[in-house]
Write an enzyme that holds these catalytic residues in place. Structure first.
Site, PDB file in Angstrom:
ATOM      1  N   HIS A  18       7.155   1.795  -6.400  1.00  0.00           N
ATOM      2  CA  HIS A  18       7.302   3.147  -6.961  1.00  0.00           C
ATOM      3  C   HIS A  18       8.750   3.392  -7.394  1.00  0.00           C
ATOM      4  O   HIS A  18       9.009   3.937  -8.471  1.00  0.00           O
ATOM      5  CB  HIS A  18       6.945   4.219  -5.922  1.00  0.00           C
ATOM      6  CG  HIS A  18       5.544   4.182  -5.430  1.00  0.00           C
ATOM      7  ND1 HIS A  18       5.239   4.043  -4.098  1.00  0.00           N
ATOM      8  CD2 HIS A  18       4.362   4.278  -6.081  1.00  0.00           C
ATOM      9  CE1 HIS A  18       3.928   4.061  -3.945  1.00  0.00           C
ATOM     10  NE2 HIS A  18       3.371   4.195  -5.132  1.00  0.00           N
ATOM     11  N   LYS A  42      -9.077  11.672  -0.646  1.00  0.00           N
ATOM     12  CA  LYS A  42      -8.283  10.583  -0.068  1.00  0.00           C
ATOM     13  C   LYS A  42      -8.037  10.845   1.411  1.00  0.00           C
ATOM     14  O   LYS A  42      -7.929  11.984   1.839  1.00  0.00           O
ATOM     15  CB  LYS A  42      -6.917  10.486  -0.769  1.00  0.00           C
ATOM     16  CG  LYS A  42      -6.978   9.998  -2.191  1.00  0.00           C
ATOM     17  CD  LYS A  42      -6.653   8.546  -2.243  1.00  0.00           C
ATOM     18  CE  LYS A  42      -6.424   8.093  -3.672  1.00  0.00           C
ATOM     19  NZ  LYS A  42      -5.851   6.803  -3.748  1.00  0.00           N
ATOM     20  N   ARG A  96       1.039  -2.621 -11.679  1.00  0.00           N
ATOM     21  CA  ARG A  96       1.445  -3.802 -10.913  1.00  0.00           C
ATOM     22  C   ARG A  96       0.808  -5.059 -11.475  1.00  0.00           C
ATOM     23  O   ARG A  96       1.433  -6.092 -11.574  1.00  0.00           O
ATOM     24  CB  ARG A  96       1.025  -3.661  -9.445  1.00  0.00           C
ATOM     25  CG  ARG A  96       1.764  -2.601  -8.691  1.00  0.00           C
ATOM     26  CD  ARG A  96       1.171  -2.450  -7.334  1.00  0.00           C
ATOM     27  NE  ARG A  96      -0.226  -2.047  -7.499  1.00  0.00           N
ATOM     28  CZ  ARG A  96      -0.957  -1.460  -6.594  1.00  0.00           C
ATOM     29  NH1 ARG A  96      -0.465  -1.220  -5.424  1.00  0.00           N
ATOM     30  NH2 ARG A  96      -2.196  -1.113  -6.822  1.00  0.00           N
ATOM     31  N   SER A 134       1.057   0.552  -1.250  1.00  0.00           N
ATOM     32  CA  SER A 134       1.171   1.404  -0.060  1.00  0.00           C
ATOM     33  C   SER A 134       0.148   0.999   0.995  1.00  0.00           C
ATOM     34  O   SER A 134       0.439   1.002   2.190  1.00  0.00           O
ATOM     35  CB  SER A 134       0.974   2.871  -0.442  1.00  0.00           C
ATOM     36  OG  SER A 134       1.998   3.301  -1.290  1.00  0.00           O
TER      37      SER A 134
END
Length: 164
Positions: A18, A42, A96, A134
């Site tokens: 990030h 989430k 990514r 993460s």
């Protein structure tokens, strides 16, 4: 007119991936709004206020970023509404790997349908940060592994406290 980009994400927790995207964005935009999503679908390790504080500590304390060019917030609205609020026509997303692209492509298309004045810009993190997620960082720390290559000191401290 200032160029403002909105960088939405969960940032649960913030990682060097990030931060790499933020660094690149700061070279392109006058201001970057880092927006920690508080979506109901989430299961977050850190609540939105904790994530905002983690981001601020990582950027402003650990890494000494310029506070004048960055604002850190949490949000529950549509990202397009957030852009309108901050007078931005740019949504910033990090990529990514190729596997990220399909989801991000669909998301960008939906945002474009919601507001055709908003563009999504994709920035790739550097190769050494492309593997960081993460989810993996949380799993490694939960299993008592070393995560100093993946996130900042203050974030590591907060993660360890969560898993003690």
């Amino acid at each position: 007119m200032k160029k403002v980009a909105v960088y939405p994400g969960t940032f649960d927790p913030i990682t060097f991936g990030h931060i790499d995207v933020i660094n690149k964005a700061l070279k392109l935009f006058d201001k970057v709004i880092i927006a920690a999503s508080d979506g109901a679908n989430k299961n977050y390790l850190f609540n939105s206020l904790e994530r905002v504080q983690l981001i601020k500590k990582a950027l402003f304390v650990d890494l000494k970023f310029d506070k004048k060019k960055i604002e850190v917030i949490s949000f529950t609205s549509l990202t397009t509404d957030l852009c309108k609020k901050y007078k931005s026509n740019i949504i910033l997303r990090g990529l990514r790997a190729v596997s990220d692209f399909e989801y991000e492509f669909q998301l960008a298309g939906m945002n474009r349908k919601l507001n055709n004045n908003i563009e999504t810009i994709f920035l790739m993190s550097d190769v050494e940060n492309q593997i960081i997620s993460s989810r993996f960082v949380k799993e490694i720390v939960r299993l008592k592994g070393d995560i100093k290559k993946f996130t900042t000191k203050s974030t590591i401290k907060s993660l360890k406290e969560k898993y003690e």
